[in-house]
Design a protein around this motif. Structure first.
Motif, PDB file in Angstrom:
ATOM      1  N   MET A 213      36.958  48.475  39.825  1.00  0.00           N
ATOM      2  CA  MET A 213      36.076  48.382  40.985  1.00  0.00           C
ATOM      3  C   MET A 213      36.646  49.226  42.116  1.00  0.00           C
ATOM      4  N   SER A 214      35.783  49.711  42.930  1.00  0.00           N
ATOM      5  CA  SER A 214      36.217  50.496  44.085  1.00  0.00           C
ATOM      6  C   SER A 214      36.784  49.577  45.160  1.00  0.00           C
ATOM      7  N   ASN A 215      37.632  50.129  45.992  1.00  0.00           N
ATOM      8  CA  ASN A 215      38.218  49.353  47.085  1.00  0.00           C
ATOM      9  C   ASN A 215      37.148  48.866  48.057  1.00  0.00           C
ATOM     10  N   GLN A 216      36.112  49.673  48.288  1.00  0.00           N
ATOM     11  CA  GLN A 216      35.047  49.263  49.195  1.00  0.00           C
ATOM     12  C   GLN A 216      34.307  48.041  48.662  1.00  0.00           C
ATOM     13  N   LEU A 217      34.052  48.018  47.330  1.00  0.00           N
ATOM     14  CA  LEU A 217      33.337  46.885  46.751  1.00  0.00           C
ATOM     15  C   LEU A 217      34.175  45.618  46.796  1.00  0.00           C
ATOM     16  N   VAL A 218      35.463  45.775  46.627  1.00  0.00           N
ATOM     17  CA  VAL A 218      36.340  44.599  46.674  1.00  0.00           C
ATOM     18  C   VAL A 218      36.456  44.062  48.101  1.00  0.00           C
ATOM     19  N   GLU A 219      36.497  44.946  49.080  1.00  0.00           N
ATOM     20  CA  GLU A 219      36.685  44.531  50.463  1.00  0.00           C
ATOM     21  C   GLU A 219      35.509  43.720  50.996  1.00  0.00           C
ATOM     22  N   VAL A 220      34.305  43.962  50.460  1.00  0.00           N
ATOM     23  CA  VAL A 220      33.133  43.236  50.961  1.00  0.00           C
ATOM     24  C   VAL A 220      33.023  41.840  50.369  1.00  0.00           C
ATOM     25  N   ALA A 263      44.599  37.762  48.243  1.00  0.00           N
ATOM     26  CA  ALA A 263      43.762  38.952  48.390  1.00  0.00           C
ATOM     27  C   ALA A 263      44.460  40.183  47.818  1.00  0.00           C
ATOM     28  N   SER A 264      45.765  40.325  48.096  1.00  0.00           N
ATOM     29  CA  SER A 264      46.488  41.497  47.578  1.00  0.00           C
ATOM     30  C   SER A 264      46.577  41.473  46.056  1.00  0.00           C
ATOM     31  N   CYS A 265      46.737  40.263  45.479  1.00  0.00           N
ATOM     32  CA  CYS A 265      46.856  40.164  44.010  1.00  0.00           C
ATOM     33  C   CYS A 265      45.543  40.489  43.319  1.00  0.00           C
ATOM     34  N   VAL A 266      44.474  39.854  43.743  1.00  0.00           N
ATOM     35  CA  VAL A 266      43.208  40.043  43.049  1.00  0.00           C
ATOM     36  C   VAL A 266      42.615  41.414  43.346  1.00  0.00           C
ATOM     37  N   ASP A 267      42.899  41.977  44.520  1.00  0.00           N
ATOM     38  CA  ASP A 267      42.413  43.333  44.795  1.00  0.00           C
ATOM     39  C   ASP A 267      43.017  44.337  43.822  1.00  0.00           C
ATOM     40  N   LEU A 270      41.425  43.790  40.284  1.00  0.00           N
ATOM     41  CA  LEU A 270      40.068  44.291  40.115  1.00  0.00           C
ATOM     42  C   LEU A 270      39.993  45.812  40.145  1.00  0.00           C
ATOM     43  N   THR A 271      40.869  46.442  40.899  1.00  0.00           N
ATOM     44  CA  THR A 271      40.792  47.905  41.022  1.00  0.00           C
ATOM     45  C   THR A 271      41.613  48.637  39.970  1.00  0.00           C
ATOM     46  N   MET A 272      42.636  47.966  39.404  1.00  0.00           N
ATOM     47  CA  MET A 272      43.547  48.675  38.494  1.00  0.00           C
ATOM     48  C   MET A 272      43.548  48.126  37.073  1.00  0.00           C
ATOM     49  N   TRP A 273      43.165  46.865  36.882  1.00  0.00           N
ATOM     50  CA  TRP A 273      43.331  46.273  35.554  1.00  0.00           C
ATOM     51  C   TRP A 273      42.002  45.843  34.941  1.00  0.00           C
ATOM     52  N   ARG A 274      41.364  44.840  35.488  1.00  0.00           N
ATOM     53  CA  ARG A 274      40.118  44.326  34.932  1.00  0.00           C
ATOM     54  C   ARG A 274      39.138  44.024  36.056  1.00  0.00           C
ATOM     55  N   THR A 275      37.846  43.938  35.692  1.00  0.00           N
ATOM     56  CA  THR A 275      36.819  43.660  36.696  1.00  0.00           C
ATOM     57  C   THR A 275      36.286  42.245  36.576  1.00  0.00           C
ATOM     58  N   PHE A 276      36.943  41.374  35.799  1.00  0.00           N
ATOM     59  CA  PHE A 276      36.489  40.001  35.673  1.00  0.00           C
ATOM     60  C   PHE A 276      37.533  39.057  36.247  1.00  0.00           C
ATOM     61  N   CYS A 277      37.119  37.823  36.407  1.00  0.00           N
ATOM     62  CA  CYS A 277      38.008  36.808  36.973  1.00  0.00           C
ATOM     63  C   CYS A 277      39.141  36.519  35.999  1.00  0.00           C
TER      64      CYS A 277
END
Length: 338
Positions: A213-220, A263-267, A270-277
């Protein structure tokens, strides 16, 4: 397995080249005795009036002449069906031609004449070539005495080998076999390298590039500042990514499945490893819906009873004082204070 067969062929060609080299080493020792755990060679000189030895050599089994000088008709005869019998004869008493002629009349295929005195040089046997169809060589007395020990031994074979030195056949054979061995080894190396390259390319093609995921999508995504533990939420006390307990005031990220993480862990997740919970495997890019269960789905899944809806959660959130006498509203779009 093609490269394996080529490699085996190259190895066999190399072995053949080594065998030829050993034969060339016997160029000065034309009479070779070969048996179980035995290999001896003896220097000889070919007779000038007998049939020449073929280039591949002549094998046979050794018999002793009777009488030993072979100046008269031999009393020992070759049995019918015998394979290449050779006869051992001592020098003296008559001409070389008579000795070889009597050996031929007795059915022998080759006559080996040894000297009757020690420490004398080898001589070239001369004679009339009329009606002589067998081979004949001359060896020293020491060689003849040694060969006597193996007379009538069927487990020991005697070879008469022609001179290879400076022979066109020898030069051609060495060149051909060397070229064959070298070509086989190069072909084997080529096939091994080609197979390895294909394997590496096949492995590269199976590597999938992960697009997070992009950083912008995660930040929102909604976030909150941690204040206390909520009952019934598996992620309300500890971050499932770093396994560290939350501290008051730390920023937490809330995924669409309502699971919370640092926030730092899940960001980074989502951006580097996987896009799911990391807990329930629900796609964080989708705002609604739950991924169907599979073998990799964890036992714990979010439920309506365990996680209150955002509106209910927002209604129960108290406000926190902020330094410098600044207060924050109890409901806002991205920051939730509990």
């Amino acid at each position: 397995m093609a490269w394996t067969k080529v490699f085996v062929a190259g190895t066999r060609a190399w072995v053949a080249c080594v065998v030829l080299f050993l034969l060339l080493r016997f160029a000065a020792a034309n009479v070779v005795l070969v048996g179980r755990n035995i290999s001896k060679s003896f220097v000889d000189v070919d007779a000038t009036f007998t049939r020449p030895i073929r280039e591949s050599g002549e094998p046979g089994f050794l018999h002793l002449a009777e009488p030993i000088d072979a100046c008269t008709q031999l009393n020992v005869a070759v049995a019918n069906g015998s394979t290449s019998p050779f006869v051992l004869i001592i020098r003296g008493g008559c001409t070389f031609h008579d000795k070889v002629k009597n050996a031929q009349n007795a059915g022998f295929k080759a006559a080996i004449v040894y000297d009757n005195k020690h420490n004398r040089g080898l001589v070239t046997m001369a004679g009339r070539s009329e009606d002589i169809n067998i081979h004949a060589v001359f060896i020293s007395k020491a060689s003849g005495e040694e060969l006597k020990k193996y007379v009538n031994h069927t487990d020991v074979e005697l070879w008469i080998i022609p001179y290879f030195e400076n022979s066109p056949w020898a030069i051609w054979a060495i060149s051909f076999i060397s070229l064959l061995a070298l070509s086989a080894m190069l072909a084997a190396c080529f096939f091994v390298r080609r197979r390895r390259s294909r394997h590496l390319r096949r492995g590269d093609s199976q590597v999938h590039v992960f697009h997070g995921m992009s950083n912008q999508l995660v930040e929102v995504m909604p976030s909150q500042l941690f204040s206390k533990v909520l009952q019934g939420d598996s992620t309300s006390k500890t971050c499932a990514i770093c396994l560290e307990d939350y501290r008051v005031g730390e920023k937490l990220r809330i995924l669409p499945c309502h699971h919370r993480f640092h926030a730092s862990c899940v960001d980074s997740w989502l951006t580097m490893w996987r896009t799911f919970c990391p807990v329930c495997k629900q796609d964080a890019q989708a705002s609604h819906g739950i991924v169907p269960a599979s073998e990799t789905t964890p036992l714990h899944m979010p439920s309506a009873s365990s996680s209150p809806p955002p509106d209910a959660l927002r209604s129960t959130l108290p406000s926190f004082p902020v330094p410098n006498s600044t207060s924050i509203s109890t409901s806002y779009s991205n920051q939730l204070l509990i």
